[in-house]
Design an enzyme around this catalytic site. Structure first.
Site, PDB file in Angstrom:
ATOM      1  N   ASP A  89       0.863  -1.181   0.000  1.00 13.95           N
ATOM      2  CA  ASP A  89       0.000   0.000   0.000  1.00 13.95           C
ATOM      3  C   ASP A  89       0.900   1.230   0.000  1.00 13.95           C
ATOM      4  O   ASP A  89       2.100   1.143   0.223  1.00 13.95           O
ATOM      5  CB  ASP A  89      -1.049  -0.038   1.107  1.00 13.95           C
ATOM      6  CG  ASP A  89      -0.458  -0.035   2.487  1.00 13.95           C
ATOM      7  OD1 ASP A  89       0.753   0.173   2.595  1.00 13.95           O
ATOM      8  OD2 ASP A  89      -1.216  -0.230   3.449  1.00 13.95           O
ATOM      9  N   SER A  90       0.311   2.377  -0.317  1.00 16.45           N
ATOM     10  CA  SER A  90       1.132   3.520  -0.717  1.00 16.45           C
ATOM     11  C   SER A  90       1.730   4.293   0.435  1.00 16.45           C
ATOM     12  O   SER A  90       2.598   5.131   0.236  1.00 16.45           O
ATOM     13  CB  SER A  90       0.267   4.478  -1.517  1.00 16.45           C
ATOM     14  OG  SER A  90      -0.730   5.009  -0.667  1.00 16.45           O
ATOM     15  N   PHE A  93      -2.468   6.043   3.768  1.00 17.24           N
ATOM     16  CA  PHE A  93      -3.338   5.798   4.926  1.00 17.24           C
ATOM     17  C   PHE A  93      -2.575   5.958   6.242  1.00 17.24           C
ATOM     18  O   PHE A  93      -3.074   6.579   7.187  1.00 17.24           O
ATOM     19  CB  PHE A  93      -3.952   4.398   4.831  1.00 17.24           C
ATOM     20  CG  PHE A  93      -4.902   4.090   5.946  1.00 17.24           C
ATOM     21  CD1 PHE A  93      -6.182   4.628   5.961  1.00 17.24           C
ATOM     22  CD2 PHE A  93      -4.521   3.282   7.012  1.00 17.24           C
ATOM     23  CE1 PHE A  93      -7.066   4.357   6.997  1.00 17.24           C
ATOM     24  CE2 PHE A  93      -5.397   3.002   8.064  1.00 17.24           C
ATOM     25  CZ  PHE A  93      -6.670   3.549   8.042  1.00 17.24           C
ATOM     26  N   ASP A 271      -8.305  -7.049   1.973  1.00 19.31           N
ATOM     27  CA  ASP A 271      -7.239  -7.219   2.966  1.00 19.31           C
ATOM     28  C   ASP A 271      -7.776  -6.695   4.281  1.00 19.31           C
ATOM     29  O   ASP A 271      -8.628  -5.797   4.284  1.00 19.31           O
ATOM     30  CB  ASP A 271      -5.980  -6.411   2.609  1.00 19.31           C
ATOM     31  CG  ASP A 271      -6.118  -4.953   2.998  1.00 19.31           C
ATOM     32  OD1 ASP A 271      -6.802  -4.211   2.275  1.00 19.31           O
ATOM     33  OD2 ASP A 271      -5.588  -4.552   4.052  1.00 19.31           O
ATOM     34  N   CYS A 309     -11.021 -28.996   9.984  1.00 16.52           N
ATOM     35  CA  CYS A 309     -10.128 -27.964   9.443  1.00 16.52           C
ATOM     36  C   CYS A 309      -8.739 -28.573   9.234  1.00 16.52           C
ATOM     37  O   CYS A 309      -8.232 -29.282  10.103  1.00 16.52           O
ATOM     38  CB  CYS A 309     -10.059 -26.775  10.402  1.00 16.52           C
ATOM     39  SG  CYS A 309      -8.889 -25.504   9.890  1.00 16.52           S
ATOM     40  N   CYS A 311      -5.886 -26.904   8.864  1.00 17.53           N
ATOM     41  CA  CYS A 311      -4.807 -25.954   9.149  1.00 17.53           C
ATOM     42  C   CYS A 311      -3.804 -26.585  10.119  1.00 17.53           C
ATOM     43  O   CYS A 311      -4.115 -27.583  10.778  1.00 17.53           O
ATOM     44  CB  CYS A 311      -5.383 -24.657   9.712  1.00 17.53           C
ATOM     45  SG  CYS A 311      -5.611 -24.676  11.498  1.00 17.53           S
ATOM     46  N   CYS A 314      -5.324 -27.033  13.755  1.00 18.34           N
ATOM     47  CA  CYS A 314      -6.395 -28.031  13.939  1.00 18.34           C
ATOM     48  C   CYS A 314      -5.935 -29.450  13.635  1.00 18.34           C
ATOM     49  O   CYS A 314      -6.483 -30.403  14.191  1.00 18.34           O
ATOM     50  CB  CYS A 314      -7.591 -27.669  13.075  1.00 18.34           C
ATOM     51  SG  CYS A 314      -8.356 -26.130  13.589  1.00 18.34           S
ATOM     52  N   HIS A 340      -4.590 -20.544  12.021  1.00 19.54           N
ATOM     53  CA  HIS A 340      -5.957 -21.033  11.806  1.00 19.54           C
ATOM     54  C   HIS A 340      -6.814 -19.945  11.147  1.00 19.54           C
ATOM     55  O   HIS A 340      -7.527 -20.219  10.179  1.00 19.54           O
ATOM     56  CB  HIS A 340      -6.620 -21.479  13.120  1.00 19.54           C
ATOM     57  CG  HIS A 340      -8.085 -21.719  12.945  1.00 19.54           C
ATOM     58  ND1 HIS A 340      -8.592 -22.903  12.450  1.00 19.54           N
ATOM     59  CD2 HIS A 340      -9.155 -20.893  13.124  1.00 19.54           C
ATOM     60  CE1 HIS A 340      -9.911 -22.786  12.343  1.00 19.54           C
ATOM     61  NE2 HIS A 340     -10.279 -21.588  12.740  1.00 19.54           N
TER      62      HIS A 340
END
Ligand SMILES: [Zn+2]
Length: 376
Positions: A89-90, A93, A271, A309, A311, A314, A340
């Site tokens: 991102d620039s 923000f 995002d 799950c 992941c 899990c 997770h």
């Protein structure tokens, strides 16, 4: 180059081809602000949890360790050992949210570093130069992110300046991409739509930036205090004005429910820090609502965070064990929760793509919403 593969209502199923590989959309980008995902998550981990795009931050990396240092070390991909797409991102923000005293002028913004108070100047050209040094796959335009409660007169002049800044970003990016020592001469540029909650200002701005023929378009300045309904209303007004044959990115959003609604309104890229930040606090997402693993009811719970799950948390550990790690402030507890949550988001995006492919997105959204909101 973006390929629109299919539409299901307003929901888009696309593919963005980049020098660092193809991004299947809709996609959730995993946020690693300072070139790392907080919670001791490595790029090796990212390869195992379906991450397609890593997102890093221009302002943070400029301040520490410095974009010139990263350029000397071969760019961000080499620095963090990640060969898939990166979006930076620039810095806009952060300049407007983090930095202390600041002065906005036509040429850019004068402000103080939040680390050491050092004076910094950043304008469109500087932001493009930093992102070119970082050599990310996609660079974001430098914009002003005005407060969502800014009055109409301020918003109008701010958006007009953001448009002028965008043209300067485009010119500077073209110049940088043509230099012989640029690490990624194929760096893409996304423009950012602003205008707060003023629908007509947003739509006019979207029309203007659409004419610039950029690689993608973001809707910025949302999820900063307005209601979800307002955010959806703005998306319904703005997205149809942006080119359909380019990716659309809703910046900084959001909860699983926000993403499901965003996809339904034509958004490709998302995002948000929620899955990582919540994970670090022991809050984990499931298809039966969010759990707080600090809760005493998990003390003897030997089930995984979510049955089925796949992941890394899990597959091997119970709620009771992770709760113990969190209570004991062991780093592994935080790390497992973050892994997770990112896996949960990345898997949801995979399901979203499959649902659009199959033409049953509305049905999928209805069932998934009940699950993530804990109503199932
Ligand atoms: Zn899991």
């Amino acid at each position: 180059m973006y390929e629109l593969i299919k539409k299901d209502g307003m929901a888009k199923r696309g593919r963005l081809h980049t020098v660092h590989g193809t991004i299947e959309t809709p996609v959730f980008m995993n946020v690693g602000t300072a070139a790392v995902i907080k919670g001791a998550v490595s790029t090796d981990d990212l390869r195992g949890i379906k991450t397609q795009v890593e997102l890093s931050n221009t302002y943070h990396l400029h301040v520490r360790p410095g974009d010139k240092v990263i350029k000397q070390l071969g760019g961000l991909h080499k620095f963090m050992n990640w060969d898939k797409p990166i979006l930076t991102d620039s810095g806009g923000f952060q300049v407007f949210s983090l930095a202390g005293l600041r002065k906005i002028k036509e040429e850019g913004v004068h402000f103080h570093s939040h680390i050491d108070g050092k004076k910094i100047f950043m304008g469109p050209e500087e932001s493009m130069q930093i992102q070119s040094n970082l050599a990310s796959t996609i660079a974001m335009a430098f914009d002003e992110c005005p407060s969502s409660v800014a009055d109409r007169a301020y918003m109008e002049q701010s958006v007009a300046r953001t448009t002028r800044w965008l043209k300067r970003c485009k010119d500077e990016m073209a110049r940088l991409n043509s230099l012989p020592d640029t690490i990624n001469p194929n760096q893409m540029l996304f423009g950012i739509n602003q205008g707060g909650i003023y629908e007509d200002i947003r739509v006019e701005h979207a029309k203007k930036i659409a004419e610039l023929g950029l690689d993608g378009y973001a809707v910025g300045g949302l999820a900063v205090g307005e209601s979800h309904e307002e955010m959806y209303r703005i998306l319904e007004a703005v997205v149809p004005v942006l080119p359909e044959n380019k990716p659309t990115y809703l910046m900084g959003v959001g909860t699983p429910a926000n993403i499901l609604e965003g996809v339904d309104r034509g958004v490709d890229f998302f995002d948000c820090v929620y899955p990582t930040r919540n994970g670090r606090h022991g809050h984990v997402y499931t298809n039966h609502g969010k759990l707080n693993l600090f809760n005493a009811k998990y003390e003897l719970d030997d089930r995984p965070i979510e049955e089925g799950c796949q992941c890394p948390a899990c597959r091997s550990y119970s709620r009771a064990y992770i709760r113990h790690l969190l209570k004991a402030k062991e780093m592994l507890g935080m790390r497992l929760c973050v892994l997770h949550n990112l896996y949960f988001y990345n898997t949801m995006m995979e399901e979203i793509r499959e649902a659009i492919d199959a033409g049953n997105y509305e049905e999928y959204k209805r069932i998934k919403l009940e699950g993530v909101l804990g109503r199932k």
